[in-house]
Write a protein that holds these residues in place. Sequence first.
Motif, PDB file in Angstrom:
ATOM      1  N   HIS A 180       0.961  -1.164   0.052  1.00 49.84           N
ATOM      2  CA  HIS A 180       0.081  -0.135  -0.213  1.00 49.84           C
ATOM      3  C   HIS A 180       0.902   1.276   0.064  1.00 49.84           C
ATOM      4  O   HIS A 180       0.721   2.307  -0.646  1.00 49.84           O
ATOM      5  CB  HIS A 180      -1.005  -0.037   1.221  1.00 49.84           C
ATOM      6  N   ASP A 181       1.991   1.290   0.936  1.00 47.72           N
ATOM      7  CA  ASP A 181       2.915   2.391   0.745  1.00 47.72           C
ATOM      8  C   ASP A 181       3.626   2.691  -0.412  1.00 47.72           C
ATOM      9  O   ASP A 181       3.955   3.828  -0.911  1.00 47.72           O
ATOM     10  CB  ASP A 181       4.009   2.430   2.145  1.00 47.72           C
ATOM     11  N   ALA A 183       2.367   1.918  -3.246  1.00 48.22           N
ATOM     12  CA  ALA A 183       1.369   2.017  -4.266  1.00 48.22           C
ATOM     13  C   ALA A 183       1.253   3.689  -5.228  1.00 48.22           C
ATOM     14  O   ALA A 183       1.261   3.690  -6.127  1.00 48.22           O
ATOM     15  CB  ALA A 183      -0.205   1.848  -3.960  1.00 48.22           C
ATOM     16  N   ARG A 184       1.648   4.555  -4.002  1.00 50.06           N
ATOM     17  CA  ARG A 184       1.541   5.972  -4.632  1.00 50.06           C
ATOM     18  C   ARG A 184       2.729   6.307  -5.458  1.00 50.06           C
ATOM     19  O   ARG A 184       3.066   7.151  -6.335  1.00 50.06           O
ATOM     20  CB  ARG A 184       1.330   6.943  -3.613  1.00 50.06           C
ATOM     21  N   LEU A 185       3.812   5.452  -5.394  1.00 53.86           N
ATOM     22  CA  LEU A 185       5.239   5.493  -6.162  1.00 53.86           C
ATOM     23  C   LEU A 185       4.918   4.775  -7.574  1.00 53.86           C
ATOM     24  O   LEU A 185       5.779   5.009  -8.429  1.00 53.86           O
ATOM     25  CB  LEU A 185       6.425   5.176  -5.309  1.00 53.86           C
ATOM     26  N   ARG A 186       3.763   4.195  -7.393  1.00 54.64           N
ATOM     27  CA  ARG A 186       3.283   3.396  -8.884  1.00 54.64           C
ATOM     28  C   ARG A 186       4.559   2.513  -9.291  1.00 54.64           C
ATOM     29  O   ARG A 186       4.997   2.206 -10.531  1.00 54.64           O
ATOM     30  CB  ARG A 186       3.232   4.192 -10.057  1.00 54.64           C
ATOM     31  N   PRO A 284       7.302  10.747  -9.102  1.00 51.48           N
ATOM     32  CA  PRO A 284       6.149  11.310  -8.286  1.00 51.48           C
ATOM     33  C   PRO A 284       6.563  12.708  -7.672  1.00 51.48           C
ATOM     34  O   PRO A 284       7.628  12.883  -7.419  1.00 51.48           O
ATOM     35  CB  PRO A 284       6.397  10.083  -7.061  1.00 51.48           C
ATOM     36  N   LEU A 286       7.017  14.391  -5.046  1.00 53.40           N
ATOM     37  CA  LEU A 286       7.209  14.231  -3.714  1.00 53.40           C
ATOM     38  C   LEU A 286       8.013  15.607  -2.958  1.00 53.40           C
ATOM     39  O   LEU A 286       8.411  16.368  -3.841  1.00 53.40           O
ATOM     40  CB  LEU A 286       8.335  13.204  -3.311  1.00 53.40           C
TER      41      LEU A 286
END
Length: 298
Positions: A180-181, A183-186, A284, A286
Amino acid sequence: MALLSVLTPVLVLVLCLVVGILFLKSRAPETSPRGADQAKEPAKKDFRPWVDQDLHDDTEITTEGGDEDEWVEQDEEKDLAHVPYSPRRYPEEIMLQRSKEFYSLMNQRRSVRFISPEPVPQEIIDNIILTAGTAPSGAHTEPWTFIVVSDLETKHQIRLIVEEEEEVNYRQRMGDKWVHDLARLRTNWIKEYLDVAPYLILVFKRAYGILPNGKKKTHYYNEISVSISCGILLAALQNVGLVTVTTTPLNCGPRLRLLLKRPANEKLLMLLPVGYPAADATVPDLKRKHLEEIMVPI
Ligand SMILES: Cc1cc2nc3c(=O)[nH]c(=O)nc-3n(C[C@H](O)[C@H](O)[C@H](O)COP(=O)(O)O)c2cc1C
């Protein structure tokens, strides 16, 4: 019925005894005499935390012998001459300017997962590896090996191993929170850049040294030393406009070590695909922490 009412206190007593014994057994290791504990522990003299802990990492395939005679003593090594050292000193305003420029350069560094196949001259990579090799290391043991792969077939073999293990990592080993952590970095287990990047740099830490006489040499804090050299390597890449993504492919170490024919004292620490960023590369969005969040002046 009468018999049952007579037996009930007996049954309760037996039950209490069983529960009590089980409870005491479960606490036994904490309450056993100190001498008994010590008998189970390895002798303090034989314990080398900076070596033994590294040797028991998950990249180990073969078991190494623990014979004390196999290790070289520090005093078997030669004394060193000391020479004067006077590096260039800058006026403060130049220091300030240089510190800002270097920060600006490094603040532009990003992990890039879309790498161009465009060739990069080997000599530039040579210089980057030389720069990484300037890192400090515990007792100057220089416990690093940088395997630079440009051979197409070897890169593909590396990709097959990494993707196979990473798929299991993502599906089974990492757990829902980690996946899940990420996922946002694809990120996922498909690693096209392992075929595409002109170079793959596989950084191995040498958990211990092997001298010409076959004796083993302690490599103090080898993982910290190699990690510092990787940081310098990343800065050297950034300095010439090349990109990479720092990867630590879980559970791939032993298979990659065998593929690359590296000895058992070498453990894979990082895999860095290196090249120019692809024309359509994205990263991303960031944000980095502010100074107050990472520095505590006292
Ligand atoms: C020790 C370490 C392991 C990492 N492993 C991976 C990895 O396996 N795959 C990946 O895509 N990125 C990996 N990264 C990259 C991080 O995701 C990335 O550094 C972070 O998201 C911050 O982005 P930035 O490097 O662009 O500043 C790793 C970074 C570090 C320092």
